[in-house]
Write a protein that holds these residues in place. Sequence first.
Motif, short mmCIF file in Angstrom:
data_model
loop_
_atom_site.label_atom_id
_atom_site.label_comp_id
_atom_site.label_asym_id
_atom_site.label_seq_id
_atom_site.Cartn_x
_atom_site.Cartn_y
_atom_site.Cartn_z
N ASN A 1 37.47 42.57 59.02
CA ASN A 1 38.20 41.38 58.57
C ASN A 1 37.59 40.86 57.29
N GLY A 2 37.78 41.57 56.23
CA GLY A 2 37.18 41.17 54.96
C GLY A 2 37.93 40.10 54.26
N ARG B 1 41.03 49.37 45.36
CA ARG B 1 40.66 50.76 45.57
C ARG B 1 39.77 50.93 46.80
N PRO C 1 37.44 47.13 51.98
CA PRO C 1 36.46 47.17 53.06
C PRO C 1 37.14 47.08 54.42
N LEU D 1 29.12 37.73 38.05
CA LEU D 1 29.24 38.72 39.12
C LEU D 1 28.34 39.92 38.90
N THR D 2 27.99 40.17 37.65
CA THR D 2 27.31 41.45 37.41
C THR D 2 25.84 41.33 37.06
#
Lengths: 373, 361, 152, 173
Positions: free
Chosen positions: D172-173, D166, D169, D76-77
């Motif tokens: 409709n995420g 946190r 979004p 992911l990073t």
Amino acid sequence: MEEIIHDQELESKEYFINMGPQHPSTHGVLRLVLSLDGEIIRKVEPHLGYIHRSIEKMCEHDSYQQIVHLTDRMDYLSCHINNEAVCLAVEQALELEVPDRVKVIRTIIDELTRLSSHQLWWGVMGMDLGAITSFLYGFRDREMITDIFEETCGARLTMNYNIPGGLFFDIHPNFQKRTKDFIAYFKKKLPEYDTLLSNNVIFKQRMDGIGKLSKEDAISFGVTGPTGRASGFSCDVRKHHPYMAYDRVEFKEILDTKGDCFARYKCRIAEMWESMHIIEQLIDNIPEGDYKVPTKAVIKLPKGEWYQKVETARGEFGVYIISEGQRSPYRLKFRSPGFSNLSALDHMARGCKIADLVAIMSTLDLVIPDIDR
Amino acid sequence: MNWLYDFSILTQSIHESLSGNFESGTVLLLEMILAGVAFMILFALLGLVLVYAERKVSAFFQQRLGPMRVGFWGTAQTLADVIKLLMKEPLMNKNADKFLFNLAPYIIMIAAFMAMASLPFAKGLQALDFDIGLLYISAVSSLGVVGILLAGWSSDNKYSLIGALRSGAQIISYELSVGLSLLTIVVLTGSLQLSVIVESQANGWWIFRGHIPAVIAFIIFLIASTAETNRGPFDLAEAESELTAGFHTEYSGMKFAFFFLAEFANMFIVSAIGATVFLGGWMPFHIGGWEGFNNVMDYIPPIVWFFGKVGFMIFMMMWFRWTFPRLRIDQLLTLEWKYLLPVNLMNILVMAFLVLMGWHF
Amino acid sequence: MNNEEIKQFILDHVAEAECMEGSQFLQVTIPAEKILSLASELKANPNTSFDYLFCLTAVDRPDHMEVVYHLKSTTHNHQFVLKAKINTRENPEIETVCHIWRTAELHEREAYDLFGIKFLNHPDLRRLLLTDDWEGWPMRKDYDDPINMIAY
Amino acid sequence: MGTSAIIFYTIATIMIVFSLLAVTSRKILRAAVYLLFALGGTAAVYFMVNYFFLAAVQLIVYAGGIVVLIIFSILLTSHIEEKMQKPDSWKIILTSILGLGGTTLCLYVITNHLFASQPSTGVEATMTTIGEKLLGYREGGYVLPFEVISILLLAAMIGAIVVAKRNKPEGNG
């Protein structure tokens, strides 16, 4: 901790993916540049022209009979209807009244073409959603129609059966019987389509509420055909500007209001029933008579301009001819349904996932040569 | 022909003849090699047979014939394909991480290979009979996902990466359901040892004896194990219409064949676990009181029973694949976390209650 | 509205409009500068409400460039052809209508691509069908490509 | 040297080599994969001494769980072309001194300790005994620490969800 995160720029970035020109679900050489946030689509940008053949420019040098043959290279799935658009425009300009027999035959073959196009769409749509079996079912039934075409028109895909003034030749003696056989056969098979896909829970979930298009947007984007009608845009040329034998048959314009993928799907399925209904009304009543009216070898249209629209399997197909009295048009524009339908793709796909984009694209039923021309 | 009904006769005689000639350490080594070769042969045979079966099954679902040209009814088609794949050029992206790119297919293969080691094929035909057999299998099968993740990342292709991430999320989630549905039966058997689980079904398969909870567990197992092997309708990691070919987009030739083979091997493994735990492994089908019928059933060798049940399970998975459309990633995770997992947990409780009260057969 | 009323409506807004009764549709030619105001009026006015632009194309005339808008109203079911005349043929410019009819966005890009008509304020005016480094505007009558074009 | 000794030394060598590679590799995903092999080697040693349960847990928790999580977060990073920076030389020297010190300490203890072969206690570590110990609440049971750990994990999971939620979004995420 905050600093470290900022230092390393761990915040999520949009990234780009090239979908196509070679991709299994773009059905041709359409290239879409997707801006993605994870799997969620932020923007879809179509890049066209991979099979642009400048058909419009070629038409400026061709005679009208030749132009007819170029049109079925565009939307090859509704080739007969495309041919017809040009023929109708020319006939209209020449004020030529074609015999009733031609009208009826053209209408029947129009509807057969629409059926075969929708069958192919249905199969491919299932395949796009991962149900590969539907692909072969769709093709199995389409095969019967192409066989009828082969017998009568001499070709299976790009048929060129229309000429300005009528048809190339008369229908094959078997035509009526085989068409009736096919209708009887397909009436049994069409419910199978529903069993396989329409009533499937996964399929419904994949389609329901995905890729919504409101009626206003559909009109503004010029989205026509089953796609537009699923949004409630009454745009069936067969109803609004009847041509050929459409004014004498009874059929419904399929309208839906939801405007999502499932509505578009249902519209096409319902259209197949309507097409069969139209054919049934006409197939036994083909009038006797000539299959064409003679035209000159070199057709010269009078000075002026004509716009002829017809309803293809994908929507409103328009031929805009400007003639200066020469043997070829001064300017000829094809208003292809796929081109306008594609313009709404970005609007529909934003915020969806990649898998939804595939579903939306298959319900738009894009044919790439139709878009690129 | 007695050995066909009890393979320990065969294995014992091999062990004895080896022990007579070599010292114990060498015997162990030789036996390991022998078992390894046997499993490799099984692996290759599975690849050949299952690929052919998948093609034929899909063909019949789709009203066509499938491969018919190479060999009688196309039986040699897979072999021809293997030769074709062997001769293909192995390609790689310029920026691909070569080491990991080449390693990934082997990791998947090794994981499948290790899981196969503790399957009870027939009476006395089991390489490793741990007392934690089920735990071992689920431990080893969780290694395969590493291969998929590596393959997706090291190809340097965004489609592959998305496919790898999808499959990572998918396999980690569905492992829970597979494990829990198997645990439901473990509550009944009281043992994780596969041979004990099979023996405990001598009087009837658990799917019949465990009331409705066992049936629910079986259905959940079928769904979750199909998802865990990345097969349709859960083939999001490959999803050819969305991600071209997902995590193995960039693979060609024999390395691609490894992925392909591992998929079929995994399918075989989960089917074998399902058959062992729910359908009585190599135990024949018995109906209480019908002596004649039971004798006929006993006459069929256990290994046939085992492969028959596995074949049935595999057929079910193929049936799924060729019928259903593919799920979307969020639907996939919703299915697991909101439906299968809670149902599963409840199911275990119900089953535990049944066992406590002694209500099962 | 029938053709006569549409004609009157347009003449009220653009005095210099030339109207012609074609074989099919009413054809109205207006100067290019007037297109934006007239187009928004045609769309917004409830009497006309031409909300469906079913075809947008360009025509290369010997002395001027023409952008042709085929308009239809889905509520009143009337239609007509609007032609905007651009007198600067070599370097034609016209206001975009793609915020009025969103389908115009791709159609205008196509017209730009093939005719070289610059649509001012278009959000994303790039080549659409041809490659980005293509030289010339192939649908113009004077376009010549001796290598790729087949002479008749 | 018996067969089992050969197998043990092979596994040990594999573990040492891959451990070293895991800390020296500058490509982060490769380091994670080397770690996987090192952990797999540990599991193999457990298998050798018949601690099947421990071995399976090692595979599930470390190889199947933690390494997959590490790889997942790397996926992911980071990007495929990224390489980790070469650490400063003083860091290398310091860590190697520390590592060598640790190794010598371990070796010293191992070589000097008298491993008296203990008589069998009669308790075999079968699944049943492990299960009864783990969930037993009488003397010698571990149900309390087991539950405490599960609450800790639950807290960690809720924390993770809070962190992840946190930035929700819109749309409709």
